[in-house]
Design an enzyme around this catalytic site. Structure first.
Site, PDB file in Angstrom:
ATOM      1  N   ASN A  19       0.840  -1.211   0.000  1.00  0.00           N
ATOM      2  CA  ASN A  19       0.000   0.000   0.000  1.00  0.00           C
ATOM      3  C   ASN A  19       0.870   1.254   0.000  1.00  0.00           C
ATOM      4  O   ASN A  19       1.936   1.294   0.625  1.00  0.00           O
ATOM      5  CB  ASN A  19      -1.014   0.011   1.152  1.00  0.00           C
ATOM      6  CG  ASN A  19      -0.401  -0.191   2.523  1.00  0.00           C
ATOM      7  OD1 ASN A  19       0.610  -0.850   2.673  1.00  0.00           O
ATOM      8  ND2 ASN A  19      -1.026   0.389   3.537  1.00  0.00           N
ATOM      9  N   TYR A  71      -5.190  12.020   1.643  1.00  0.00           N
ATOM     10  CA  TYR A  71      -5.515  10.617   1.920  1.00  0.00           C
ATOM     11  C   TYR A  71      -6.128   9.815   0.770  1.00  0.00           C
ATOM     12  O   TYR A  71      -5.688   8.696   0.507  1.00  0.00           O
ATOM     13  CB  TYR A  71      -6.437  10.505   3.147  1.00  0.00           C
ATOM     14  CG  TYR A  71      -5.797  10.897   4.458  1.00  0.00           C
ATOM     15  CD1 TYR A  71      -4.435  11.173   4.563  1.00  0.00           C
ATOM     16  CD2 TYR A  71      -6.582  11.003   5.605  1.00  0.00           C
ATOM     17  CE1 TYR A  71      -3.867  11.543   5.772  1.00  0.00           C
ATOM     18  CE2 TYR A  71      -6.010  11.375   6.823  1.00  0.00           C
ATOM     19  CZ  TYR A  71      -4.653  11.646   6.903  1.00  0.00           C
ATOM     20  OH  TYR A  71      -4.099  12.006   8.099  1.00  0.00           O
ATOM     21  N   CYS A  92     -10.698  -4.334   0.322  1.00  0.00           N
ATOM     22  CA  CYS A  92     -11.774  -3.333   0.254  1.00  0.00           C
ATOM     23  C   CYS A  92     -12.608  -3.537  -1.013  1.00  0.00           C
ATOM     24  O   CYS A  92     -12.231  -4.275  -1.924  1.00  0.00           O
ATOM     25  CB  CYS A  92     -11.180  -1.919   0.292  1.00  0.00           C
ATOM     26  SG  CYS A  92     -10.480  -1.384  -1.282  1.00  0.00           S
ATOM     27  N   GLU A 126      -3.284  -4.477  -2.998  1.00  0.00           N
ATOM     28  CA  GLU A 126      -3.864  -5.362  -4.016  1.00  0.00           C
ATOM     29  C   GLU A 126      -3.884  -4.684  -5.385  1.00  0.00           C
ATOM     30  O   GLU A 126      -3.491  -5.270  -6.394  1.00  0.00           O
ATOM     31  CB  GLU A 126      -5.310  -5.742  -3.652  1.00  0.00           C
ATOM     32  CG  GLU A 126      -5.438  -6.606  -2.431  1.00  0.00           C
ATOM     33  CD  GLU A 126      -5.624  -5.792  -1.145  1.00  0.00           C
ATOM     34  OE1 GLU A 126      -5.003  -4.715  -1.012  1.00  0.00           O
ATOM     35  OE2 GLU A 126      -6.361  -6.252  -0.271  1.00  0.00           O
ATOM     36  N   CYS A 168      -4.325   0.758  -2.294  1.00  0.00           N
ATOM     37  CA  CYS A 168      -4.135  -0.504  -1.562  1.00  0.00           C
ATOM     38  C   CYS A 168      -3.089  -1.378  -2.253  1.00  0.00           C
ATOM     39  O   CYS A 168      -2.889  -1.289  -3.477  1.00  0.00           O
ATOM     40  CB  CYS A 168      -5.437  -1.291  -1.531  1.00  0.00           C
ATOM     41  SG  CYS A 168      -6.763  -0.489  -0.635  1.00  0.00           S
ATOM     42  N   ASN A 220      -0.740   8.723   0.918  1.00  0.00           N
ATOM     43  CA  ASN A 220      -0.466  10.100   0.502  1.00  0.00           C
ATOM     44  C   ASN A 220      -1.060  11.043   1.551  1.00  0.00           C
ATOM     45  O   ASN A 220      -2.104  10.722   2.129  1.00  0.00           O
ATOM     46  CB  ASN A 220      -1.125  10.329  -0.871  1.00  0.00           C
ATOM     47  CG  ASN A 220      -0.638  11.583  -1.539  1.00  0.00           C
ATOM     48  OD1 ASN A 220      -1.001  12.692  -1.152  1.00  0.00           O
ATOM     49  ND2 ASN A 220       0.207  11.418  -2.539  1.00  0.00           N
TER      50      ASN A 220
HETATM   51  N1  THU Z   1      -5.238  -1.402   2.659  1.00  0.00           N
HETATM   52  C1  THU Z   1      -4.706  -2.241   1.723  1.00  0.00           C
HETATM   53  O1  THU Z   1      -3.638  -1.995   1.158  1.00  0.00           O
HETATM   54  N2  THU Z   1      -5.395  -3.365   1.428  1.00  0.00           N
HETATM   55  C2  THU Z   1      -6.545  -3.762   2.038  1.00  0.00           C
HETATM   56  O2  THU Z   1      -7.070  -4.824   1.709  1.00  0.00           O
HETATM   57  C3  THU Z   1      -7.155  -2.928   3.062  1.00  0.00           C
HETATM   58  C4  THU Z   1      -6.481  -1.637   3.345  1.00  0.00           C
HETATM   59  C5  THU Z   1      -4.468  -0.204   3.002  1.00  0.00           C
HETATM   60  C6  THU Z   1      -5.077   1.106   2.607  1.00  0.00           C
HETATM   61  C7  THU Z   1      -4.438   2.043   3.609  1.00  0.00           C
HETATM   62  O3  THU Z   1      -3.144   2.403   3.134  1.00  0.00           O
HETATM   63  C8  THU Z   1      -4.250   1.198   4.849  1.00  0.00           C
HETATM   64  O4  THU Z   1      -4.316  -0.145   4.421  1.00  0.00           O
HETATM   65  C9  THU Z   1      -5.288   1.440   5.936  1.00  0.00           C
HETATM   66  O5  THU Z   1      -6.577   1.340   5.416  1.00  0.00           O
END
Ligand code: THU
Length: 160
Positions: free
Chosen positions: A62, A68, A112, A75, A73, A65
């Site tokens: 992830n 926000y 998400c 993924e 993410c 920034n």
């Molecule tokens: N995040 C991910 O990278 N993947 C997920 O499946 C859930 C959330 C990241 C987004 C953000 O940078 C941090 O986790 C907190 O939400």
């Protein structure tokens, strides 16, 4: 009026040792990738690793920034990179792992909605269901196909 029920299938493993070698390799790649997270705001480090048809493993983390919503993410970082670098290679599987200040999270991370939608698009694009492996300290969840994470999804055929 009709009430419809959607069936969701998920396999739960209590130890990483119960999984096949290719899943174990992908989970370790996701855990490693989480170390490269740029997450100064959430301090939640996520790594994702993707197995392609050619055997290549693409990983990402992830990236946040100070504005926000601009963050992305793990993924989608890894999925979009894999799809742009290897546009002719099917995505076979993705493993996702996350760490907070206590280490690997105790319950499996749940992608998400936007990441589920991106996974769905990739499945439709390559006509290939994706094996989705969600890591945690206590258990590991495995889904075969994004329909199991995103039932009743918006799909390209809706566009006509
Ligand atoms: N995040 C991910 O990278 N993947 C997920 O499946 C859930 C959330 C990241 C987004 C953000 O940078 C941090 O986790 C907190 O939400």
């Amino acid at each position: 009026m009709k009430t419809k029920y959607f069936k969701i299938i998920v396999n739960e493993y209590s130890s990483i040792n119960e999984l096949p070698d290719s899943d174990v390799r992908l989970i370790y790649a996701a855990r490693e990738a989480s170390k490269n997270a740029y997450s100064p705001y959430s301090e939640f480090n996520v790594g994702a690793a993707i197995l392609l048809q050619n055997g290549e493993i693409i990983s990402g983390s992830n990236q946040e920034n100070s504005a926000y919503p601009n963050g992305l993410c793990a993924e989608r970082v890894s999925l979009f990179y894999a799809n742009s670098k290897f546009p002719d290679n099917k995505v076979l599987a993705i493993a996702v792992s996350a760490k907070n200040f206590k280490g690997i999270i105790s319950e499996p991370i749940s992608p998400c909605g936007s990441c589920r939608q991106a996974l769905m698009e990739t499945e439709i694009r390559f006509k290939q269901k994706i094996r989705i492996i969600l890591d945690s300290k206590k258990k590991i969840l495995v889904f075969y196909g994004t329909d199991n994470l995103l039932p009743f999804a918006f799909k390209p055929d809706t566009l006509g």
